[in-house]
Design a protein around this motif. Sequence first.
Motif, PDB file in Angstrom:
ATOM      1  N   ASN A  32       0.920  -1.352   0.083  1.00 50.44           N
ATOM      2  CA  ASN A  32       0.013   0.193  -0.024  1.00 50.44           C
ATOM      3  C   ASN A  32       0.905   1.363  -0.046  1.00 50.44           C
ATOM      4  N   THR A  33       1.045   1.974  -1.180  1.00 52.43           N
ATOM      5  CA  THR A  33       1.894   3.084  -1.087  1.00 52.43           C
ATOM      6  C   THR A  33       1.335   4.115  -0.409  1.00 52.43           C
ATOM      7  N   LEU A  34       0.063   4.224   0.049  1.00 57.86           N
ATOM      8  CA  LEU A  34      -0.461   5.455   0.778  1.00 57.86           C
ATOM      9  C   LEU A  34       0.131   5.138   2.321  1.00 57.86           C
ATOM     10  N   THR A  35      -0.286   4.007   2.892  1.00 56.97           N
ATOM     11  CA  THR A  35       0.334   3.722   4.327  1.00 56.97           C
ATOM     12  C   THR A  35       1.613   3.074   4.302  1.00 56.97           C
ATOM     13  N   SER A  36       2.222   2.638   3.372  1.00 57.31           N
ATOM     14  CA  SER A  36       3.752   1.809   3.324  1.00 57.31           C
ATOM     15  C   SER A  36       3.373   0.390   3.932  1.00 57.31           C
ATOM     16  N   GLN A  37       2.303   0.020   4.014  1.00 60.21           N
ATOM     17  CA  GLN A  37       2.136  -1.393   4.729  1.00 60.21           C
ATOM     18  C   GLN A  37       2.131  -2.562   3.752  1.00 60.21           C
ATOM     19  N   GLU A  38       2.948  -3.441   3.971  1.00 57.62           N
ATOM     20  CA  GLU A  38       3.291  -4.429   3.105  1.00 57.62           C
ATOM     21  C   GLU A  38       2.656  -5.862   3.708  1.00 57.62           C
ATOM     22  N   GLN A  39       2.136  -6.513   2.791  1.00 60.45           N
ATOM     23  CA  GLN A  39       1.409  -7.848   3.144  1.00 60.45           C
ATOM     24  C   GLN A  39       1.889  -8.988   2.225  1.00 60.45           C
ATOM     25  N   VAL A  98      -6.549 -11.112 -11.002  1.00 62.32           N
ATOM     26  CA  VAL A  98      -6.131 -10.036  -9.784  1.00 62.32           C
ATOM     27  C   VAL A  98      -7.442  -9.740  -9.022  1.00 62.32           C
ATOM     28  N   THR A  99      -8.713  -9.683  -9.519  1.00 60.55           N
ATOM     29  CA  THR A  99      -9.844  -9.519  -8.787  1.00 60.55           C
ATOM     30  C   THR A  99     -10.005 -10.462  -7.889  1.00 60.55           C
ATOM     31  N   GLU A 100      -9.792 -11.733  -8.141  1.00 59.95           N
ATOM     32  CA  GLU A 100      -9.915 -12.729  -7.046  1.00 59.95           C
ATOM     33  C   GLU A 100      -8.704 -12.551  -6.236  1.00 59.95           C
ATOM     34  N   ILE A 101      -7.546 -12.227  -6.560  1.00 60.65           N
ATOM     35  CA  ILE A 101      -6.566 -11.913  -5.291  1.00 60.65           C
ATOM     36  C   ILE A 101      -6.953 -10.841  -4.705  1.00 60.65           C
ATOM     37  N   LEU A 102      -7.688  -9.600  -5.173  1.00 58.94           N
ATOM     38  CA  LEU A 102      -8.007  -8.656  -4.602  1.00 58.94           C
ATOM     39  C   LEU A 102      -9.021  -9.005  -3.239  1.00 58.94           C
ATOM     40  N   GLN A 103      -9.829 -10.151  -3.682  1.00 60.46           N
ATOM     41  CA  GLN A 103     -10.765 -10.387  -2.535  1.00 60.46           C
ATOM     42  C   GLN A 103     -10.087 -11.318  -1.364  1.00 60.46           C
ATOM     43  N   ARG A 104      -8.854 -11.938  -1.751  1.00 64.42           N
ATOM     44  CA  ARG A 104      -8.223 -12.426  -0.600  1.00 64.42           C
ATOM     45  C   ARG A 104      -7.484 -11.247   0.347  1.00 64.42           C
ATOM     46  N   TYR A 105      -7.120 -10.177  -0.302  1.00 58.41           N
ATOM     47  CA  TYR A 105      -6.464  -9.016   0.417  1.00 58.41           C
ATOM     48  C   TYR A 105      -7.345  -8.344   1.184  1.00 58.41           C
ATOM     49  N   LEU A 106      -8.737  -8.316   0.916  1.00 52.87           N
ATOM     50  CA  LEU A 106      -9.575  -7.389   1.537  1.00 52.87           C
ATOM     51  C   LEU A 106      -9.639  -7.633   3.064  1.00 52.87           C
ATOM     52  N   TYR A 147      -7.061  -7.411   4.745  1.00 50.12           N
ATOM     53  CA  TYR A 147      -6.073  -6.919   5.364  1.00 50.12           C
ATOM     54  C   TYR A 147      -6.306  -5.187   5.207  1.00 50.12           C
ATOM     55  N   ASN A 148      -7.154  -5.090   4.043  1.00 45.06           N
ATOM     56  CA  ASN A 148      -7.494  -3.919   3.867  1.00 45.06           C
ATOM     57  C   ASN A 148      -9.065  -3.502   3.017  1.00 45.06           C
ATOM     58  N   SER A 149      -9.914  -3.227   3.816  1.00 46.49           N
ATOM     59  CA  SER A 149     -11.517  -3.413   3.453  1.00 46.49           C
ATOM     60  C   SER A 149     -11.688  -2.174   2.129  1.00 46.49           C
ATOM     61  N   HIS A 150     -10.829  -1.369   2.082  1.00 47.04           N
ATOM     62  CA  HIS A 150     -10.851  -0.352   0.837  1.00 47.04           C
ATOM     63  C   HIS A 150      -9.908  -0.522  -0.151  1.00 47.04           C
ATOM     64  N   ASP A 184      -8.329   8.086  -3.804  1.00 44.16           N
ATOM     65  CA  ASP A 184      -9.017   9.043  -3.100  1.00 44.16           C
ATOM     66  C   ASP A 184     -10.571   8.864  -3.224  1.00 44.16           C
ATOM     67  N   ASP A 185     -11.109   7.535  -3.091  1.00 45.84           N
ATOM     68  CA  ASP A 185     -12.420   7.346  -3.236  1.00 45.84           C
ATOM     69  C   ASP A 185     -12.653   6.261  -2.267  1.00 45.84           C
ATOM     70  N   LEU A 186     -13.409   6.484  -1.072  1.00 49.52           N
ATOM     71  CA  LEU A 186     -13.654   5.513   0.061  1.00 49.52           C
ATOM     72  C   LEU A 186     -15.102   4.678  -0.328  1.00 49.52           C
ATOM     73  N   THR A 187     -15.803   5.145  -1.445  1.00 46.33           N
ATOM     74  CA  THR A 187     -17.057   4.820  -1.299  1.00 46.33           C
ATOM     75  C   THR A 187     -17.021   3.195  -1.765  1.00 46.33           C
ATOM     76  N   LYS A 188     -16.063   2.530  -2.185  1.00 45.30           N
ATOM     77  CA  LYS A 188     -16.011   1.216  -2.585  1.00 45.30           C
ATOM     78  C   LYS A 188     -15.613   0.257  -1.223  1.00 45.30           C
ATOM     79  N   GLY A 189     -15.481   0.979  -0.195  1.00 42.45           N
ATOM     80  CA  GLY A 189     -14.943   0.029   0.876  1.00 42.45           C
ATOM     81  C   GLY A 189     -15.956  -0.630   1.653  1.00 42.45           C
TER      82      GLY A 189
END
Length: 214
Positions: A128-135, A145-153, A155-158, A209-214
């Motif tokens: 995460n380049t905003l928080t520098s968090q690495e997972q 990648v969409t399915e990988i994103l589901q795995r990552y949620l 750790y980051n709900s947004h 800069d859009d949290l509406t998808k979280g």
Amino acid sequence: MDQRYFTPAEVAEHNTAADLWVSFLGKVCDLTPLVTQYEGDALLLPIMEVAGQDISGWFDAETGDLLRYVDPKTNYYRYYTPRGRFVHVPPSGPRSDWATDVGKPWWKDERYHVGLLSAEPRWIRVINTLTSQEQRLQVCSEETVTEILQRYLRYNSHALSYTWKHEGVNLDMSKTLYENKVFTNDTELQQLQLHPDQFPPAILLHFNDDLTKG
């Protein structure tokens, strides 16, 4: 409906009588309902011994059925069960306690099928380049990648509010990592005597800069 892929590590987490999975011939099966149905039956023991494991060695890859051999005493084909006979495997001879109307054996019954075993699990780093968090994430090479994103949620709900990039290029979320040219430098790492899993490729997340998808 698309099949879900699982890593061997995910299957291994389901290793108790109350939550029992196995994999074989690329399939992943949840046998928990079977264990519940036959609770207390000694024929469950061979299955419980391999909870969370891959049991492809029990099966004929061409037929999808259990391996067979010719019984030297009867000259008839029998299922090969070196760990002992288990649920839905018929006895060697007539028995009064054997129900012949079991229907499909569990290894052929799609009701137990929950997904597919990844042929090539791989590690990536999601930064995460905003928080520098690495997972670090172990993912399936067959996943988009969409399915990988589901795995990552978890750790980051947004995570949906980020653009996913690799080496400065936006990833196509509908494609796999390989299709997005996200490769591991296996040859180079092996020359340096380093294991590829210790240095997985990095996926950079750039905030939209859009949290509406979280």
